[in-house]
Every structure is written in C-alpha cells, then in structure tokens.
Design a protein around this motif. Structure first.
Motif, PDB file in Angstrom:
ATOM      1  N   SER A  48      15.282  -0.318   1.906  1.00  0.00           N
ATOM      2  CA  SER A  48      14.017   0.168   1.365  1.00  0.00           C
ATOM      3  C   SER A  48      12.988  -0.960   1.292  1.00  0.00           C
ATOM      4  N   SER A  52       9.533  -1.166   3.454  1.00  0.00           N
ATOM      5  CA  SER A  52       8.248  -1.283   2.761  1.00  0.00           C
ATOM      6  C   SER A  52       7.443  -2.470   3.286  1.00  0.00           C
ATOM      7  N   TYR A  55       6.682  -1.898   7.683  1.00  0.00           N
ATOM      8  CA  TYR A  55       5.762  -0.888   8.193  1.00  0.00           C
ATOM      9  C   TYR A  55       4.524  -0.761   7.321  1.00  0.00           C
ATOM     10  N   ASP A  56       4.647  -0.143   6.216  1.00  0.00           N
ATOM     11  CA  ASP A  56       3.514  -0.015   5.300  1.00  0.00           C
ATOM     12  C   ASP A  56       4.074   0.070   3.891  1.00  0.00           C
ATOM     13  N   PHE A  57       3.338  -0.496   2.969  1.00  0.00           N
ATOM     14  CA  PHE A  57       3.852  -0.561   1.605  1.00  0.00           C
ATOM     15  C   PHE A  57       3.547   0.749   0.890  1.00  0.00           C
ATOM     16  N   GLN A  58       4.568   1.568   0.768  1.00  0.00           N
ATOM     17  CA  GLN A  58       4.510   2.777  -0.037  1.00  0.00           C
ATOM     18  C   GLN A  58       5.810   2.839  -0.812  1.00  0.00           C
ATOM     19  N   PRO A  59       5.798   2.401  -2.060  1.00  0.00           N
ATOM     20  CA  PRO A  59       7.057   2.403  -2.810  1.00  0.00           C
ATOM     21  C   PRO A  59       7.574   3.827  -2.985  1.00  0.00           C
ATOM     22  N   GLN A  60       8.710   4.102  -2.395  1.00  0.00           N
ATOM     23  CA  GLN A  60       9.287   5.434  -2.429  1.00  0.00           C
ATOM     24  C   GLN A  60      10.682   5.354  -3.024  1.00  0.00           C
TER      25      GLN A  60
END
Length: 93
Positions: A48, A52, A55-60
């Motif tokens: 994870s 993050s 690629y692109d920082f989107q905390p999921q």
C-alpha cells in the motif's frame, strides 16, 4: 463522536493483545506460524505504501483489509494468553 482518548485506549488494548498473542505463539515454538502471520500483516502495508508513493498519493484503507485476518488471529491468541498473565479466566469460543 467519541473522544479521541477512547480511540487511543482501544488501540492500546488491541496492541497489547496482539503482542501477547505473538509471545504466546513464540513460546509454543510455532515460529513458522508467527513468521507467516507477520508477513500477512506486513506485506499489504508495504504494498500500500509502495503504491501510494509510486503512482499517486491517495491514502486508501481498503488496501489494508488483507492484513485483518492475521491481526485477528494474533488478537485471539493474545486474549487466550491473557488469562495466564492477569489470572482471570477468559472464555474464547
């Protein structure tokens, strides 16, 4: 909403039970079981973080769900082991 201190207390109890569960499994000399459970917990976290930052920082948080069964097993082992530590009998199904 619940005060933040309750979340910290809850997290502390979960951490203690997971730690006690790990110690209980190590004491019973199930080293391969402990290594497998720790890998099941660590690998989703590492993947994870890698995803993050790559690629692109989107905390999921949904990417961390595969770690829950490993945490649950260690937690239950900790609850079973807690009766030895505190002297209370705790019944786990």
């Amino acid at each position: 909403f619940v005060p933040e201190i309750l979340y910290k207390i809850y997290g502390m109890f979960i951490s203690c039970f997971v730690f006690w569960g790990t110690l209980a499994l190590l004491k019973s000399k199930k080293y391969s079981y402990v290594i497998l459970l720790l890998l099941v917990i660590v690998i989703p976290v590492v993947l994870s973080i890698y995803r993050s930052y790559t690629y692109d920082f989107q905390p999921q948080g949904r990417y961390l769900f595969p770690a829950l069964p490993g945490l649950a097993i260690l937690f239950v082992q900790g609850v079973k082991n807690a009766d030895d530590l505190i002297g209370m009998k705790i019944k786990v199904a």
